[in-house]
Motif scaffolding. Structure first.
Motif, PDB file in Angstrom:
ATOM      1  N   ALA A  59       0.966  -1.439  -0.013  1.00  0.00           N
ATOM      2  CA  ALA A  59       0.323   0.185  -0.162  1.00  0.00           C
ATOM      3  C   ALA A  59       0.751   1.416   0.043  1.00  0.00           C
ATOM      4  O   ALA A  59       0.427   2.291  -0.943  1.00  0.00           O
ATOM      5  CB  ALA A  59      -1.420   0.076   1.118  1.00  0.00           C
ATOM      6  N   LYS A  60       2.050   1.571   1.128  1.00  0.00           N
ATOM      7  CA  LYS A  60       2.830   2.174   0.727  1.00  0.00           C
ATOM      8  C   LYS A  60       3.776   2.358  -0.310  1.00  0.00           C
ATOM      9  O   LYS A  60       3.699   3.634  -0.960  1.00  0.00           O
ATOM     10  CB  LYS A  60       3.582   2.208   1.875  1.00  0.00           C
ATOM     11  N   ILE A  61       4.118   1.232  -1.350  1.00  0.00           N
ATOM     12  CA  ILE A  61       4.829   1.555  -2.489  1.00  0.00           C
ATOM     13  C   ILE A  61       4.019   2.290  -3.243  1.00  0.00           C
ATOM     14  O   ILE A  61       4.556   2.761  -4.455  1.00  0.00           O
ATOM     15  CB  ILE A  61       5.463   0.400  -2.660  1.00  0.00           C
ATOM     16  N   SER A  62       2.248   2.172  -2.871  1.00  0.00           N
ATOM     17  CA  SER A  62       1.385   2.535  -3.970  1.00  0.00           C
ATOM     18  C   SER A  62       1.329   3.612  -4.311  1.00  0.00           C
ATOM     19  O   SER A  62       0.062   4.641  -5.455  1.00  0.00           O
ATOM     20  CB  SER A  62       0.091   1.372  -4.098  1.00  0.00           C
ATOM     21  N   GLY A  63       1.498   4.187  -3.030  1.00  0.00           N
ATOM     22  CA  GLY A  63       0.848   5.611  -3.130  1.00  0.00           C
ATOM     23  C   GLY A  63       0.000   6.187  -1.606  1.00  0.00           C
ATOM     24  O   GLY A  63      -0.844   7.320  -2.212  1.00  0.00           O
ATOM     25  N   VAL A  64      -0.506   5.048  -1.259  1.00  0.00           N
ATOM     26  CA  VAL A  64      -2.162   5.313  -0.295  1.00  0.00           C
ATOM     27  C   VAL A  64      -1.436   5.843   0.668  1.00  0.00           C
ATOM     28  O   VAL A  64      -0.669   5.747   1.447  1.00  0.00           O
ATOM     29  CB  VAL A  64      -2.651   3.435  -0.063  1.00  0.00           C
ATOM     30  N   GLN A  65      -3.102   7.255   0.797  1.00  0.00           N
ATOM     31  CA  GLN A  65      -2.750   7.673   2.096  1.00  0.00           C
ATOM     32  C   GLN A  65      -3.103   7.196   3.351  1.00  0.00           C
ATOM     33  O   GLN A  65      -1.856   7.874   4.433  1.00  0.00           O
ATOM     34  CB  GLN A  65      -3.788   8.950   1.778  1.00  0.00           C
ATOM     35  N   GLN A  66      -3.516   6.106   3.884  1.00  0.00           N
ATOM     36  CA  GLN A  66      -3.813   5.105   5.048  1.00  0.00           C
ATOM     37  C   GLN A  66      -3.841   4.374   4.962  1.00  0.00           C
ATOM     38  O   GLN A  66      -4.422   3.456   3.730  1.00  0.00           O
ATOM     39  CB  GLN A  66      -5.774   6.082   5.311  1.00  0.00           C
ATOM     40  N   PHE A  67      -3.482   3.377   5.723  1.00  0.00           N
ATOM     41  CA  PHE A  67      -3.903   1.829   6.232  1.00  0.00           C
ATOM     42  C   PHE A  67      -4.576   2.173   7.529  1.00  0.00           C
ATOM     43  O   PHE A  67      -4.090   1.894   8.322  1.00  0.00           O
ATOM     44  CB  PHE A  67      -2.399   1.524   5.963  1.00  0.00           C
ATOM     45  N   ILE A  68      -5.528   1.050   7.322  1.00  0.00           N
ATOM     46  CA  ILE A  68      -6.058   1.269   8.878  1.00  0.00           C
ATOM     47  C   ILE A  68      -6.220  -0.531   9.409  1.00  0.00           C
ATOM     48  O   ILE A  68      -7.105  -0.866   8.299  1.00  0.00           O
ATOM     49  CB  ILE A  68      -7.804   1.265   8.713  1.00  0.00           C
ATOM     50  N   PHE A  69      -5.811  -1.121  10.100  1.00  0.00           N
ATOM     51  CA  PHE A  69      -5.464  -1.851  10.406  1.00  0.00           C
ATOM     52  C   PHE A  69      -6.919  -2.615  12.134  1.00  0.00           C
ATOM     53  O   PHE A  69      -6.519  -1.846  12.628  1.00  0.00           O
ATOM     54  CB  PHE A  69      -4.176  -2.207  10.549  1.00  0.00           C
ATOM     55  N   MET A  70      -7.357  -3.234  11.157  1.00  0.00           N
ATOM     56  CA  MET A  70      -8.144  -3.660  12.552  1.00  0.00           C
ATOM     57  C   MET A  70      -7.462  -5.031  13.162  1.00  0.00           C
ATOM     58  O   MET A  70      -7.403  -6.082  13.150  1.00  0.00           O
ATOM     59  CB  MET A  70      -9.637  -4.257  12.265  1.00  0.00           C
ATOM     60  N   SER A  71      -6.944  -4.100  14.818  1.00  0.00           N
ATOM     61  CA  SER A  71      -6.626  -4.903  15.423  1.00  0.00           C
ATOM     62  C   SER A  71      -7.797  -5.175  15.907  1.00  0.00           C
ATOM     63  O   SER A  71      -8.917  -5.380  16.232  1.00  0.00           O
ATOM     64  CB  SER A  71      -5.233  -4.627  16.370  1.00  0.00           C
ATOM     65  N   SER A  72      -7.389  -5.548  17.940  1.00  0.00           N
ATOM     66  CA  SER A  72      -8.098  -5.999  18.814  1.00  0.00           C
ATOM     67  C   SER A  72      -7.514  -5.775  20.485  1.00  0.00           C
ATOM     68  O   SER A  72      -6.381  -5.217  20.470  1.00  0.00           O
ATOM     69  CB  SER A  72      -8.112  -7.392  19.082  1.00  0.00           C
ATOM     70  N   ILE A  73      -8.411  -5.211  21.124  1.00  0.00           N
ATOM     71  CA  ILE A  73      -8.146  -5.019  22.781  1.00  0.00           C
ATOM     72  C   ILE A  73      -7.221  -5.952  23.153  1.00  0.00           C
ATOM     73  O   ILE A  73      -6.526  -6.167  24.068  1.00  0.00           O
ATOM     74  CB  ILE A  73      -9.524  -5.244  23.253  1.00  0.00           C
ATOM     75  N   ILE A  74      -7.904  -7.872  23.232  1.00  0.00           N
ATOM     76  CA  ILE A  74      -7.014  -8.296  23.216  1.00  0.00           C
ATOM     77  C   ILE A  74      -5.491  -7.903  23.280  1.00  0.00           C
ATOM     78  O   ILE A  74      -4.386  -8.771  24.506  1.00  0.00           O
ATOM     79  CB  ILE A  74      -7.594 -10.104  22.387  1.00  0.00           C
ATOM     80  N   VAL A  75      -4.865  -6.971  22.680  1.00  0.00           N
ATOM     81  CA  VAL A  75      -3.430  -7.054  23.124  1.00  0.00           C
ATOM     82  C   VAL A  75      -2.976  -6.421  24.290  1.00  0.00           C
ATOM     83  O   VAL A  75      -2.084  -6.685  24.244  1.00  0.00           O
ATOM     84  CB  VAL A  75      -2.988  -5.971  21.530  1.00  0.00           C
ATOM     85  N   TYR A  76      -3.357  -6.019  25.459  1.00  0.00           N
ATOM     86  CA  TYR A  76      -3.584  -5.684  26.455  1.00  0.00           C
ATOM     87  C   TYR A  76      -4.434  -7.320  27.489  1.00  0.00           C
ATOM     88  O   TYR A  76      -3.903  -7.473  28.492  1.00  0.00           O
ATOM     89  CB  TYR A  76      -4.293  -5.066  27.086  1.00  0.00           C
ATOM     90  N   GLY A  77      -4.260  -8.488  26.419  1.00  0.00           N
ATOM     91  CA  GLY A  77      -3.896  -9.560  27.452  1.00  0.00           C
ATOM     92  C   GLY A  77      -5.474  -9.871  27.636  1.00  0.00           C
ATOM     93  O   GLY A  77      -6.658  -9.296  27.076  1.00  0.00           O
ATOM     94  N   GLU A  78      -6.180 -11.228  29.014  1.00  0.00           N
ATOM     95  CA  GLU A  78      -7.597 -10.897  29.270  1.00  0.00           C
ATOM     96  C   GLU A  78      -7.668 -10.779  29.948  1.00  0.00           C
ATOM     97  O   GLU A  78      -6.772 -11.771  31.259  1.00  0.00           O
ATOM     98  CB  GLU A  78      -7.443 -11.963  28.201  1.00  0.00           C
ATOM     99  N   ASN A  79      -8.945 -11.579  30.639  1.00  0.00           N
ATOM    100  CA  ASN A  79      -9.104 -11.463  32.290  1.00  0.00           C
ATOM    101  C   ASN A  79      -8.641 -13.765  31.526  1.00  0.00           C
ATOM    102  O   ASN A  79      -8.650 -13.979  31.150  1.00  0.00           O
ATOM    103  CB  ASN A  79     -10.688 -11.705  31.708  1.00  0.00           C
ATOM    104  N   ASN A  80      -7.985 -13.363  33.434  1.00  0.00           N
ATOM    105  CA  ASN A  80      -7.978 -14.888  33.525  1.00  0.00           C
ATOM    106  C   ASN A  80      -6.964 -14.745  35.530  1.00  0.00           C
ATOM    107  O   ASN A  80      -8.160 -14.192  35.979  1.00  0.00           O
ATOM    108  CB  ASN A  80      -5.991 -15.302  33.060  1.00  0.00           C
TER     109      ASN A  80
END
Length: 289
Positions: free
Chosen positions: A85-106
């Motif tokens: 996308a960057k090489i192609s000149g796209v202006q924005q890249f939106i990545f759908m991540s997750s709250i799970i990067v903070y861990g989970e209830n355990n």
């Protein structure tokens, strides 16, 4: 006109966003691209302003023997597409991540409240693959290429899959449910689409933590789903002592009854939240699945 490319023809979020954004047909043009094989590598990105990357392997499908596949799809594929996308000149890249990067209830941490100073600490290979994807694409950020990471909590809506749909089916029939005073960050799909539109319109960059205006209590969620389906669920505290003991040993019990929230105001901007669909209305629109 903003030209938007969505990765994955079968993504729930991607398709819901497409239906949402069609209200402004004269302002946005949306196309889909499959990334299930390597044909996407020959796809021309040059005509697009935004890539909305929603393709990936979902958290609810996680299996212990598939760690390598999760890293390949959720991390490596994300970075490859962002580089193209960057090489192609796209202006924005939106990545759908997750709250799970903070861990989970355990069983050690049954109450997680995430604020601006909380550092990601994933506890599963799903979360680790998402975080490593974030770290990889963040290196591509510059003045002409904006990286947006959306660390979404549980996303729900009409015809959504995963835990919310399971809860809907249960709530329609059970006569009684524990009354536990927990809180969860969640986001209704239309509210999430509103956030994505805002990000595109503002040509934003950075990490976003969208959530409904209200925290969700699991007991109230079940009660509300049942009521929307003309069913009554009684709430009781009789099982609370047992559930508290169970939470010492069961990760599943903590996922259901633990607290896992973003602190209100974790982001400086509110994504025009005054237009968000409120909790009870969103459940009424979602639970007929």
């Amino acid at each position: 006109m903003k030209r938007i490319l969505i990765t994955s023809e079968h993504s729930y979020i991607g398709n819901c966003f497409w239906h949402f954004i069609k209200q402004w047909d004269n302002k946005y043009n949306v196309d889909f691209m499959s990334v299930r094989d390597d044909k996407w590598k020959h796809f021309c990105f040059n005509e697009y302003d935004v890539v909305l990357h929603v393709a990936g392997i979902a958290h609810v499908e996680a299996k212990a023997d598939q760690a390598e596949l999760y890293y390949k799809v959720n991390r490596d594929l994300t970075i490859e597409i962002a580089k193209k996308a960057k090489i192609s000149g796209v202006q924005q890249f939106i990545f759908m991540s997750s709250i799970i990067v903070y861990g989970e209830n355990n069983t050690q941490n049954r109450c997680i409240i995430i604020d601006k100073n909380t550092k990601p600490k994933p506890s599963s290979f799903y979360g680790k693959s998402k975080l490593e994807a974030e770290e990889g694409i963040n290196k591509l950020q510059d003045d002409s290429f904006n990286i947006i990471i959306i660390r979404a909590p549980m996303v729900y809506g009409k015809k959504s899959k995963g835990n919310f749909s399971k809860l809907c089916r249960i709530a329609k029939y059970i006569p009684i449910f524990p009354n536990i005073p927990n809180q969860r960050s969640m986001i209704y799909i239309e509210n999430l689409c509103q956030v994505i539109k805002y990000i595109i319109d503002e040509n934003s960059n950075g990490i976003f933590h969208p959530q409904n205006n209200e925290y969700v209590n699991t007991s109230n969620l079940v009660y509300t789903i049942a009521r929307c389906n003309n069913h009554y669920v009684a709430q009781t505290e009789l099982f609370n002592s047992f559930i508290k003991i169970l939470q010492r040993f069961s990760i599943t019990a903590n996922k259901v009854f633990g607290t896992f929230v973003y602190e209100k105001g974790i982001d400086n901007q509110y994504y025009i939240m005054n237009t968000f669909v409120e909790f009870e209305d969103s459940i009424g629109e979602s639970c007929d699945i």
